[in-house]
Design a protein around this motif. Structure first.
Motif, PDB file in Angstrom:
ATOM      1  N   CYS A  77       0.731  -1.217   0.101  1.00 48.81           N
ATOM      2  CA  CYS A  77      -0.055   0.025  -0.093  1.00 48.81           C
ATOM      3  C   CYS A  77       0.960   1.249  -0.010  1.00 48.81           C
ATOM      4  CB  CYS A  77      -0.986  -0.135   1.277  1.00 48.81           C
ATOM      5  SG  CYS A  77      -2.086  -1.427   1.238  1.00 48.81           S
ATOM      6  N   LEU A  78       1.682   1.173   0.767  1.00 46.22           N
ATOM      7  CA  LEU A  78       2.832   2.525   0.765  1.00 46.22           C
ATOM      8  C   LEU A  78       3.584   2.737  -0.541  1.00 46.22           C
ATOM      9  CD1 LEU A  78       4.516   4.385   2.884  1.00 46.22           C
ATOM     10  CD2 LEU A  78       6.188   2.609   2.970  1.00 46.22           C
ATOM     11  N   VAL A  79       3.997   1.625  -1.178  1.00 42.63           N
ATOM     12  CA  VAL A  79       4.535   1.853  -2.638  1.00 42.63           C
ATOM     13  C   VAL A  79       3.325   2.630  -3.462  1.00 42.63           C
ATOM     14  CG1 VAL A  79       5.411   0.533  -4.632  1.00 42.63           C
ATOM     15  CG2 VAL A  79       6.149   0.142  -2.399  1.00 42.63           C
ATOM     16  N   ARG A  80       2.348   1.876  -3.469  1.00 44.02           N
ATOM     17  CA  ARG A  80       1.255   2.676  -4.433  1.00 44.02           C
ATOM     18  C   ARG A  80       0.964   3.823  -4.026  1.00 44.02           C
ATOM     19  NH1 ARG A  80       0.639   1.994  -8.704  1.00 44.02           N
ATOM     20  NH2 ARG A  80      -1.823   2.285  -8.553  1.00 44.02           N
ATOM     21  N   ALA A  81       0.698   4.349  -2.640  1.00 47.72           N
ATOM     22  CA  ALA A  81       0.322   5.465  -2.337  1.00 47.72           C
ATOM     23  C   ALA A  81       1.450   6.692  -2.721  1.00 47.72           C
ATOM     24  CB  ALA A  81       0.275   5.739  -0.618  1.00 47.72           C
ATOM     25  N   PHE A  82       2.911   6.298  -2.517  1.00 48.49           N
ATOM     26  CA  PHE A  82       3.827   7.134  -2.661  1.00 48.49           C
ATOM     27  C   PHE A  82       3.950   7.403  -4.407  1.00 48.49           C
ATOM     28  CE2 PHE A  82       6.753   7.577   1.244  1.00 48.49           C
ATOM     29  CZ  PHE A  82       5.823   8.345   1.871  1.00 48.49           C
ATOM     30  N   SER A  83       3.531   6.221  -4.987  1.00 46.52           N
ATOM     31  CA  SER A  83       3.597   6.371  -6.509  1.00 46.52           C
ATOM     32  C   SER A  83       2.684   7.213  -7.060  1.00 46.52           C
ATOM     33  CB  SER A  83       3.507   4.890  -7.055  1.00 46.52           C
ATOM     34  OG  SER A  83       4.675   4.295  -6.724  1.00 46.52           O
ATOM     35  N   LEU A  84       1.572   7.552  -6.342  1.00 42.92           N
ATOM     36  CA  LEU A  84       0.525   8.415  -7.102  1.00 42.92           C
ATOM     37  C   LEU A  84       0.305   9.970  -6.546  1.00 42.92           C
ATOM     38  CD1 LEU A  84      -1.885   5.402  -6.501  1.00 42.92           C
ATOM     39  CD2 LEU A  84      -1.115   6.328  -8.567  1.00 42.92           C
ATOM     40  N   ALA A  85       0.946  10.247  -5.346  1.00 41.91           N
ATOM     41  CA  ALA A  85       0.937  11.449  -4.857  1.00 41.91           C
ATOM     42  C   ALA A  85       2.236  11.883  -4.320  1.00 41.91           C
ATOM     43  CB  ALA A  85      -0.241  11.492  -3.863  1.00 41.91           C
ATOM     44  N   SER A  88       3.954  14.955   1.118  1.00 39.05           N
ATOM     45  CA  SER A  88       3.165  15.870   2.086  1.00 39.05           C
ATOM     46  C   SER A  88       1.733  15.734   2.226  1.00 39.05           C
ATOM     47  CB  SER A  88       3.581  17.413   1.635  1.00 39.05           C
ATOM     48  OG  SER A  88       3.261  17.605   0.231  1.00 39.05           O
ATOM     49  N   ALA A  89       1.351  15.103   0.711  1.00 37.31           N
ATOM     50  CA  ALA A  89      -0.181  14.762   0.688  1.00 37.31           C
ATOM     51  C   ALA A  89      -0.618  13.517   1.275  1.00 37.31           C
ATOM     52  CB  ALA A  89      -0.886  14.920  -0.928  1.00 37.31           C
ATOM     53  N   VAL A  90       0.196  12.367   1.095  1.00 42.36           N
ATOM     54  CA  VAL A  90      -0.337  11.136   1.439  1.00 42.36           C
ATOM     55  C   VAL A  90       0.271  10.687   2.809  1.00 42.36           C
ATOM     56  CG1 VAL A  90      -0.814  10.246  -0.532  1.00 42.36           C
ATOM     57  CG2 VAL A  90       1.594  10.044   0.182  1.00 42.36           C
ATOM     58  N   TYR A  91       1.358  11.127   3.102  1.00 44.53           N
ATOM     59  CA  TYR A  91       2.168  10.772   4.649  1.00 44.53           C
ATOM     60  C   TYR A  91       1.485  11.348   5.696  1.00 44.53           C
ATOM     61  CZ  TYR A  91       5.992   9.722   7.746  1.00 44.53           C
ATOM     62  OH  TYR A  91       6.920   9.244   8.862  1.00 44.53           O
ATOM     63  N   PRO A  92       0.677  12.324   5.759  1.00 41.33           N
ATOM     64  CA  PRO A  92      -0.060  12.561   7.139  1.00 41.33           C
ATOM     65  C   PRO A  92      -1.311  11.816   7.150  1.00 41.33           C
ATOM     66  CG  PRO A  92       0.555  14.776   5.704  1.00 41.33           C
ATOM     67  CD  PRO A  92       0.890  13.475   5.063  1.00 41.33           C
ATOM     68  N   VAL A  93      -1.911  11.508   5.871  1.00 38.59           N
ATOM     69  CA  VAL A  93      -3.110  10.639   5.904  1.00 38.59           C
ATOM     70  C   VAL A  93      -2.730   9.062   6.527  1.00 38.59           C
ATOM     71  CG1 VAL A  93      -4.753   9.392   4.503  1.00 38.59           C
ATOM     72  CG2 VAL A  93      -4.146  11.901   4.124  1.00 38.59           C
ATOM     73  N   ASN A 136      -3.970  20.000   1.125  1.00 37.89           N
ATOM     74  CA  ASN A 136      -3.387  19.294  -0.041  1.00 37.89           C
ATOM     75  C   ASN A 136      -3.827  17.769   0.014  1.00 37.89           C
ATOM     76  OD1 ASN A 136      -1.623  18.974  -1.948  1.00 37.89           O
ATOM     77  ND2 ASN A 136       0.075  18.292  -0.468  1.00 37.89           N
ATOM     78  N   ALA A 137      -5.111  17.701  -0.061  1.00 38.05           N
ATOM     79  CA  ALA A 137      -5.611  16.429  -0.031  1.00 38.05           C
ATOM     80  C   ALA A 137      -5.271  15.725  -1.276  1.00 38.05           C
ATOM     81  CB  ALA A 137      -7.001  16.362   0.111  1.00 38.05           C
ATOM     82  N   PRO A 138      -4.930  14.370  -1.290  1.00 36.18           N
ATOM     83  CA  PRO A 138      -4.387  13.423  -2.100  1.00 36.18           C
ATOM     84  C   PRO A 138      -5.506  13.304  -3.333  1.00 36.18           C
ATOM     85  CG  PRO A 138      -4.336  12.065  -0.257  1.00 36.18           C
ATOM     86  CD  PRO A 138      -4.799  13.540   0.156  1.00 36.18           C
ATOM     87  N   HIS A 141      -7.724   8.276  -5.800  1.00 35.79           N
ATOM     88  CA  HIS A 141      -7.171   6.680  -5.887  1.00 35.79           C
ATOM     89  C   HIS A 141      -5.836   6.590  -4.893  1.00 35.79           C
ATOM     90  CE1 HIS A 141      -5.475   9.669  -8.710  1.00 35.79           C
ATOM     91  NE2 HIS A 141      -4.362   8.844  -8.941  1.00 35.79           N
ATOM     92  N   ALA A 142      -5.373   7.881  -4.719  1.00 32.66           N
ATOM     93  CA  ALA A 142      -4.046   7.779  -3.842  1.00 32.66           C
ATOM     94  C   ALA A 142      -4.727   7.902  -2.368  1.00 32.66           C
ATOM     95  CB  ALA A 142      -3.084   8.988  -4.012  1.00 32.66           C
ATOM     96  N   LEU A 143      -5.728   8.577  -2.045  1.00 36.50           N
ATOM     97  CA  LEU A 143      -6.177   8.522  -0.832  1.00 36.50           C
ATOM     98  C   LEU A 143      -6.685   7.231  -0.244  1.00 36.50           C
ATOM     99  CD1 LEU A 143      -7.395  10.339   1.770  1.00 36.50           C
ATOM    100  CD2 LEU A 143      -9.582  10.345   0.413  1.00 36.50           C
ATOM    101  N   GLY A 144      -7.182   6.124  -1.095  1.00 32.39           N
ATOM    102  CA  GLY A 144      -7.427   4.959  -0.586  1.00 32.39           C
ATOM    103  C   GLY A 144      -6.227   4.242  -0.412  1.00 32.39           C
TER     104      GLY A 144
END
Length: 279
Positions: A77-85, A88-93, A136-138, A141-144
């Motif tokens: 999941c981490l790899v996918r999130a960091f690949s998409l946004a 600063s957008a996905v790390y806090p979420v 700075n909401a992702p 598809h990255a939020l999920g």
């Protein structure tokens, strides 16, 4: 220093190291799976000599297996999130959604107590995280993927807290946890990428080695703290990594920050202060 305060400061140090690891990971090449394989593989190589001298983690074997499964889902999941946004957008979420889940699970699974101070501190960290992410909401598809990462963070946190408490010594669980993750998940990711992993390793091995060493520091401190104190409090304290991650994202990755996100970071720090002093 009382054990509870020492454990708290260990978690703050863990958060700082964790944010640095993720910044290195995010700033690496576009092949995130290969980058993660290098980090986890490097951690395993660095702890390998200790595997011959530390006691076998008797009583924690099943927890190590469960941790390996949870970390596989987490890293995917981490790899996918960091690949998409942006980081600063996905790390806090991903980091901010974990403490509340972990707090509930720690009461149900570990029987840890929840005091008003812990609730107040967790609330500060969580609300601050929402503020950091709000402007700075992702993309959806990255939020999920970021939310899925947060859920698996909570899962492996509870599993590893139970495992390290069952092991004969903290160092025993730390070594074998990194061995299992590095060989099992790092090896799996490397095999999946094949030639791409070899190509990435030629140019990124130094960054991977540095991040792997910091990963040992980060999660080693966390596991040591979990053995000493209340998991709900400590899991929230580790999310001070959001503050460090925000600073790194702005200073080194040249991402933008506004007043709302700065206020959120301040609220996270305030919540952490409550957890350290009163929790």
């Amino acid at each position: 220093m009382p054990p509870a305060h020492l454990a708290g400061w260990m978690m703050v140090g863990s958060g700082m190291a964790h944010a640095t690891v993720n910044a290195i990971f995010k700033a690496g090449g576009s092949d995130k799976m290969s980058g993660r394989a290098m980090i986890d593989g490097s951690s395993a190589l660095l702890v390998l000599p200790l595997a011959f001298v530390v006691p076998w983690p008797t009583g924690a074997g099943w927890w190590l297996a469960a941790s390996l499964a949870a970390h596989l889902v987490y890293l995917t999941c981490l790899v996918r999130a960091f690949s998409l946004a942006d980081m600063s957008a996905v790390y806090p979420v991903m980091r901010g959604s974990a403490p509340v889940i972990a707090a509930v699970a720690s009461v149900m699974v570990l029987g840890d107590a929840i005091t008003p101070a812990i609730v107040l501190g967790i609330a500060g960290v969580t609300i601050g995280t929402v503020l950091v992410a709000a402007r700075n909401a992702p993309p959806l598809h990255a939020l999920g993927w970021a939310l899925a990462t947060g859920a698996t963070i909570a899962a492996y946190t509870v599993i590893d807290a139970r495992g390290v408490r069952a092991a004969p010594a903290t160092i025993s669980y730390v070594v074998w946890d990194f061995m299992a993750t590095g060989i099992g998940i790092g090896g799996f990711f490397a095999l999946r990428r094949g030639r791409e992993f070899v190509a990435a390793a030629r140019t990124q091995w130094r960054a991977g080695l540095g991040a792997g060493a910091l990963s040992i520091v980060s999660y080693g401190l966390a596991l040591g703290a979990y053995r000493m104190g209340n998991l709900a409090r400590l899991a929230a304290l580790r999310e001070t990594s959001i503050v460090f991650g925000l600073v790194i994202a702005v200073v080194f990755l040249h991402e933008r920050v506004n007043r709302t996100r700065a206020a959120g970071a301040a609220l996270i720090a305030l919540g952490a202060g409550v957890l350290i002093i009163l929790g």
